[in-house]
Design an enzyme around this catalytic site. Sequence first.
Site, PDB file in Angstrom:
ATOM      1  N   GLY A  41      12.238  14.669 -25.648  1.00 62.94           N
ATOM      2  CA  GLY A  41      12.943  14.771 -24.176  1.00 62.94           C
ATOM      3  C   GLY A  41      14.632  15.113 -24.415  1.00 62.94           C
ATOM      4  O   GLY A  41      15.313  14.623 -25.463  1.00 62.94           O
ATOM      5  N   GLY A  43      18.337  13.506 -22.097  1.00 59.89           N
ATOM      6  CA  GLY A  43      18.613  13.178 -21.136  1.00 59.89           C
ATOM      7  C   GLY A  43      19.996  13.707 -20.829  1.00 59.89           C
ATOM      8  O   GLY A  43      20.227  14.838 -21.354  1.00 59.89           O
ATOM      9  N   LYS A  44      20.632  12.984 -19.752  1.00 55.80           N
ATOM     10  CA  LYS A  44      22.019  13.546 -19.461  1.00 55.80           C
ATOM     11  C   LYS A  44      22.959  13.424 -20.924  1.00 55.80           C
ATOM     12  O   LYS A  44      23.749  14.213 -20.834  1.00 55.80           O
ATOM     13  CB  LYS A  44      22.687  12.449 -18.527  1.00 55.80           C
ATOM     14  CG  LYS A  44      23.024  13.357 -17.176  1.00 55.80           C
ATOM     15  CD  LYS A  44      23.589  12.246 -16.155  1.00 55.80           C
ATOM     16  CE  LYS A  44      22.574  11.206 -15.597  1.00 55.80           C
ATOM     17  NZ  LYS A  44      22.252  10.264 -15.318  1.00 55.80           N
ATOM     18  N   PHE A  45      22.644  12.522 -21.789  1.00 60.46           N
ATOM     19  CA  PHE A  45      23.763  12.252 -22.606  1.00 60.46           C
ATOM     20  C   PHE A  45      23.177  12.839 -24.040  1.00 60.46           C
ATOM     21  O   PHE A  45      23.882  13.032 -25.078  1.00 60.46           O
ATOM     22  CB  PHE A  45      24.257  11.036 -22.790  1.00 60.46           C
ATOM     23  CG  PHE A  45      24.802  10.628 -21.465  1.00 60.46           C
ATOM     24  CD1 PHE A  45      26.026  11.110 -21.035  1.00 60.46           C
ATOM     25  CD2 PHE A  45      24.150   9.525 -20.574  1.00 60.46           C
ATOM     26  CE1 PHE A  45      26.591  10.676 -19.812  1.00 60.46           C
ATOM     27  CE2 PHE A  45      24.598   9.217 -19.496  1.00 60.46           C
ATOM     28  CZ  PHE A  45      25.670   9.916 -19.137  1.00 60.46           C
ATOM     29  N   VAL A  48      16.141  13.412 -27.466  1.00 63.36           N
ATOM     30  CA  VAL A  48      15.302  12.421 -28.165  1.00 63.36           C
ATOM     31  C   VAL A  48      14.163  13.017 -29.059  1.00 63.36           C
ATOM     32  O   VAL A  48      13.475  14.081 -28.565  1.00 63.36           O
ATOM     33  CB  VAL A  48      14.781  11.554 -27.027  1.00 63.36           C
ATOM     34  CG1 VAL A  48      13.972  10.241 -27.876  1.00 63.36           C
ATOM     35  CG2 VAL A  48      15.887  10.854 -26.354  1.00 63.36           C
ATOM     36  N   LYS A  63      17.299   9.075 -30.779  1.00 64.59           N
ATOM     37  CA  LYS A  63      18.177   9.780 -29.659  1.00 64.59           C
ATOM     38  C   LYS A  63      19.546   9.981 -30.263  1.00 64.59           C
ATOM     39  O   LYS A  63      20.360   9.035 -30.853  1.00 64.59           O
ATOM     40  CB  LYS A  63      18.386   8.683 -28.316  1.00 64.59           C
ATOM     41  CG  LYS A  63      19.316   9.149 -27.563  1.00 64.59           C
ATOM     42  CD  LYS A  63      19.040   7.881 -26.304  1.00 64.59           C
ATOM     43  CE  LYS A  63      19.950   8.171 -25.107  1.00 64.59           C
ATOM     44  NZ  LYS A  63      19.711   7.122 -24.052  1.00 64.59           N
ATOM     45  N   ASP A 155      20.152   2.644 -13.475  1.00 62.69           N
ATOM     46  CA  ASP A 155      19.616   4.077 -13.686  1.00 62.69           C
ATOM     47  C   ASP A 155      18.135   3.838 -13.452  1.00 62.69           C
ATOM     48  O   ASP A 155      17.301   4.741 -14.179  1.00 62.69           O
ATOM     49  CB  ASP A 155      19.914   4.887 -14.773  1.00 62.69           C
ATOM     50  CG  ASP A 155      19.963   6.212 -14.775  1.00 62.69           C
ATOM     51  OD1 ASP A 155      19.853   6.808 -13.425  1.00 62.69           O
ATOM     52  OD2 ASP A 155      20.023   7.138 -15.612  1.00 62.69           O
TER      53      ASP A 155
END
Length: 334
Positions: A41, A43-45, A48, A63, A155
């Site tokens: 997946g 994410g914003k940063f 992974v 990650k 979050d």
Amino acid sequence: MIQVDESDPVGEVEPSFPYRNVSIQRGVDMKELYDLQSELGRGKFGTVYRCREKSSGLQLAAKFVATPKREDRRNVEREIEIMRLLQHPRLIQLYDAYDNGKAMCVVLELIEGGELFERVICDDFILTEKSCTVFMRQICEGIEFIHKQNILHLDMKPENILCLTRTGNRIKIIDFGLARKYDPQKKLQVLFGTPEFVAPEIVNFDQISFETDMWSVGVICYVLLSGLSPFMGATDIETMANVTIAKYDFDDEVFNEISEDAKDFIQKLLLKDKEARLNANQCLKHKWLSEKAVNTTLSKVKLKRYVIKKRWIKAVNTIIALRRMGAKLDFDSV
Ligand code: AMP
């Protein structure tokens, strides 16, 4: 058909994850120690990947976060520092951490069951209020522990709740990328999060606290039960305007089949006055979570629509981000 077992709702045996006192290893190539596998997946940063530790054969998640600026590195270091304090079965566990100067890699417990909402909308999953309470209870247990360590997650949203397996009912809270230590002596204000799930005090840039996460728990619960997003507007600005005045209702017909206890639970979290919201421990004692909930099947039509729309938005955002970068992001190229 998968239905939550009432006698032992969370039933299945859960292997404990080995505790590790992790410190960031610098100048070590993580690829010498781990085989990188498929992408899990984005994410914003960061991205992974599934990975395998060569020495133990253990399957884990890695990650990768590009750290071109000092601030990027500090953010990952903060995330690691916070995760070191969070050893609990309802929270993702830290395994290892690396820094090669250009990027950092956080090796995590692998969670194989996918996002909670993706699981719930599967045709073989029967959604009932009872199954919702099983998930909400675990979310509150995880949050209770986080808050006991004086940490705010900041979050909390459906994407950050993963299922341990594709058939069991255990969940884990992930992504401590925005989490902060809470010091009551210091004024803590932040301007981030997902508009749909953030509390009024975030939008207003007021002091935040433990109750800020509890608001998001209320929004998650509302969406899980109904497939509707309580504050969603046509634009982020409209959504945030709805959040600041805490404007929502139970008017939609889907709520005809939802119990008063469930609505009461949500109402005690979606309060503009943060001091009045239930804390995680009070949630666990609330009638809806502590007594036997209704076992009638809920419609998933709206929840499916909600999840599919999110998938599209995510896919479009990924394409835009990749185009902007103009290259595939991996540990070598960052
Ligand atoms: P994050 O940047 O932590 O939000 O992760 C981005 C996405 O990667 C998440 O939404 C998950 O779908 C997936 N993911 C993150 N951590 C894990 C994990 N430990 N195991 C499996 N999938 C993960």
